[in-house]
Enzyme design. Structure first.
Site, PDB file in Angstrom:
ATOM      1  N   GLU A  21       0.817  -1.207   0.000  1.00 28.13           N
ATOM      2  CA  GLU A  21       0.000   0.000   0.000  1.00 28.13           C
ATOM      3  C   GLU A  21       0.855   1.263   0.000  1.00 28.13           C
ATOM      4  O   GLU A  21       0.385   2.332  -0.338  1.00 28.13           O
ATOM      5  CB  GLU A  21      -0.994   0.015   1.161  1.00 28.13           C
ATOM      6  CG  GLU A  21      -0.379  -0.001   2.528  1.00 28.13           C
ATOM      7  CD  GLU A  21      -0.207  -1.401   3.100  1.00 28.13           C
ATOM      8  OE1 GLU A  21       0.022  -1.495   4.309  1.00 28.13           O
ATOM      9  OE2 GLU A  21      -0.293  -2.392   2.349  1.00 28.13           O
ATOM     10  N   HIS A  71      -5.907  -1.292  -1.737  1.00 32.52           N
ATOM     11  CA  HIS A  71      -5.928  -0.781  -0.367  1.00 32.52           C
ATOM     12  C   HIS A  71      -6.760   0.498  -0.294  1.00 32.52           C
ATOM     13  O   HIS A  71      -6.406   1.502  -0.895  1.00 32.52           O
ATOM     14  CB  HIS A  71      -4.499  -0.479   0.072  1.00 32.52           C
ATOM     15  CG  HIS A  71      -4.409   0.257   1.362  1.00 32.52           C
ATOM     16  ND1 HIS A  71      -4.265   1.621   1.428  1.00 32.52           N
ATOM     17  CD2 HIS A  71      -4.452  -0.182   2.640  1.00 32.52           C
ATOM     18  CE1 HIS A  71      -4.221   1.988   2.692  1.00 32.52           C
ATOM     19  NE2 HIS A  71      -4.320   0.909   3.442  1.00 32.52           N
ATOM     20  N   GLU A  91     -10.468  -3.555  -0.515  1.00 31.43           N
ATOM     21  CA  GLU A  91     -10.470  -3.362   0.927  1.00 31.43           C
ATOM     22  C   GLU A  91     -11.491  -2.310   1.326  1.00 31.43           C
ATOM     23  O   GLU A  91     -11.715  -1.359   0.642  1.00 31.43           O
ATOM     24  CB  GLU A  91      -9.071  -2.922   1.353  1.00 31.43           C
ATOM     25  CG  GLU A  91      -8.864  -2.829   2.823  1.00 31.43           C
ATOM     26  CD  GLU A  91      -7.444  -2.443   3.160  1.00 31.43           C
ATOM     27  OE1 GLU A  91      -6.692  -3.356   3.521  1.00 31.43           O
ATOM     28  OE2 GLU A  91      -7.098  -1.270   3.011  1.00 31.43           O
TER      29      GLU A  91
END
Length: 91
Positions: A21, A71, A91
């Protein structure tokens, strides 16, 4: 990057290793992908320069059968999910 490879090899078969990320270009992702140092990549579309760079990375990961789970990218990551089979969720 070598550390990720060492951890990946040590836990292989027991858990999936995910990261990236805080990786911002395809060049860092390329090293993680080519070394098969992770099981799941988690790029952040808004931190890495947008969808164009994210698409390049997701396509590169697809060639190595590596999953991509963006992410926290909100609606921007949905495009990747619709376009790539190796990007099943966000996510």
């Amino acid at each position: 990057y070598d550390g990720y490879k060492q951890v990946h090899d040590a836990v292989q078969g027991r858990c999936l290793l995910t990261t990236a990320e805080h990786e911002y270009t395809r060049y860092g992702f390329r090293r993680l992908i080519q070394d098969k140092a992770v099981d799941i990549l988690q790029p952040d579309v808004t931190w890495m320069g947008g969808l164009t760079e994210a698409r390049r990375i997701t396509a590169m990961a697809s060639a190595y059968d590596i999953l991509v789970i963006p992410h926290g990218s909100s609606v921007y990551s949905y495009h990747l999910q619709y376009a790539f089979t190796n990007c099943p969720v966000a996510e």
